[in-house]
Design an enzyme around this catalytic site. Structure first.
Site, PDB file in Angstrom:
ATOM      1  N   MET A  11       0.821  -1.190   0.000  1.00  0.00           N
ATOM      2  CA  MET A  11       0.000   0.000   0.000  1.00  0.00           C
ATOM      3  C   MET A  11       0.871   1.262   0.000  1.00  0.00           C
ATOM      4  O   MET A  11       0.507   2.243  -0.610  1.00  0.00           O
ATOM      5  CB  MET A  11      -0.852  -0.023   1.254  1.00  0.00           C
ATOM      6  N   GLY A  65     -11.857   2.574   2.185  1.00  0.00           N
ATOM      7  CA  GLY A  65     -11.973   1.127   2.350  1.00  0.00           C
ATOM      8  C   GLY A  65     -10.631   0.453   2.169  1.00  0.00           C
ATOM      9  O   GLY A  65      -9.592   1.095   2.094  1.00  0.00           O
ATOM     10  N   GLY A  66     -10.675  -0.870   2.098  1.00  0.00           N
ATOM     11  CA  GLY A  66      -9.468  -1.683   2.044  1.00  0.00           C
ATOM     12  C   GLY A  66      -8.494  -1.327   0.952  1.00  0.00           C
ATOM     13  O   GLY A  66      -7.413  -0.823   1.208  1.00  0.00           O
ATOM     14  N   GLU A  67      -8.871  -1.574  -0.282  1.00  0.00           N
ATOM     15  CA  GLU A  67      -7.963  -1.345  -1.400  1.00  0.00           C
ATOM     16  C   GLU A  67      -8.529  -0.346  -2.395  1.00  0.00           C
ATOM     17  O   GLU A  67      -8.165  -0.360  -3.568  1.00  0.00           O
ATOM     18  CB  GLU A  67      -7.676  -2.673  -2.110  1.00  0.00           C
ATOM     19  N   GLU A  68      -9.412   0.503  -1.957  1.00  0.00           N
ATOM     20  CA  GLU A  68     -10.007   1.501  -2.846  1.00  0.00           C
ATOM     21  C   GLU A  68      -9.604   2.897  -2.402  1.00  0.00           C
ATOM     22  O   GLU A  68      -9.499   3.181  -1.218  1.00  0.00           O
ATOM     23  CB  GLU A  68     -11.529   1.356  -2.880  1.00  0.00           C
TER      24      GLU A  68
END
Length: 105
Positions: free
Chosen positions: A1, A22-25
């Site tokens: 990340m 959010g997680g990967e957005e």
């Protein structure tokens, strides 16, 4: 990340903003003159990630959804919903792609 954040910081202009959602957005807010500029910025980000990120399985790619804010939209939710729909359309089209929301409607 952290590597993705570094790429985004490098590719963004001074007044652009990026937020993790959010997680990967992520959500990026850019001041642009029109859809052509939006498409160019989206493609630039896609290429930057594709050429810079590597993982154990090889190259890492992203899917992007984008939308211009329309004057007639009453709230940011309308704009965000169009961008989100574009993102999910890009994800379903395969990896390493983008969709501009105005192409959808």
């Amino acid at each position: 990340m952290a590597d993705l954040a570094s790429i985004l910081r490098f590719e963004m202009r001074r007044n652009d903003q990026v937020f993790r959602f959010g997680g990967e957005e992520f959500v990026a807010l850019l001041e642009l003159d029109g859809t052509e500029d939006l498409e160019a910025a989206t493609e630039r980000l896609r290429k930057a990630v594709r050429s810079s990120l590597r993982g154990p399985g090889g190259r890492i790619t992203i899917s992007l959804g984008a939308a211009m804010l329309r004057e007639q939209e009453k709230t940011w939710h309308d704009w965000f919903s169009r961008a989100d729909a574009a993102l999910y359309r890009a994800k379903s089209a395969g990896r390493d792609s983008y969709v501009i929301a105005d192409d959808l409607f």
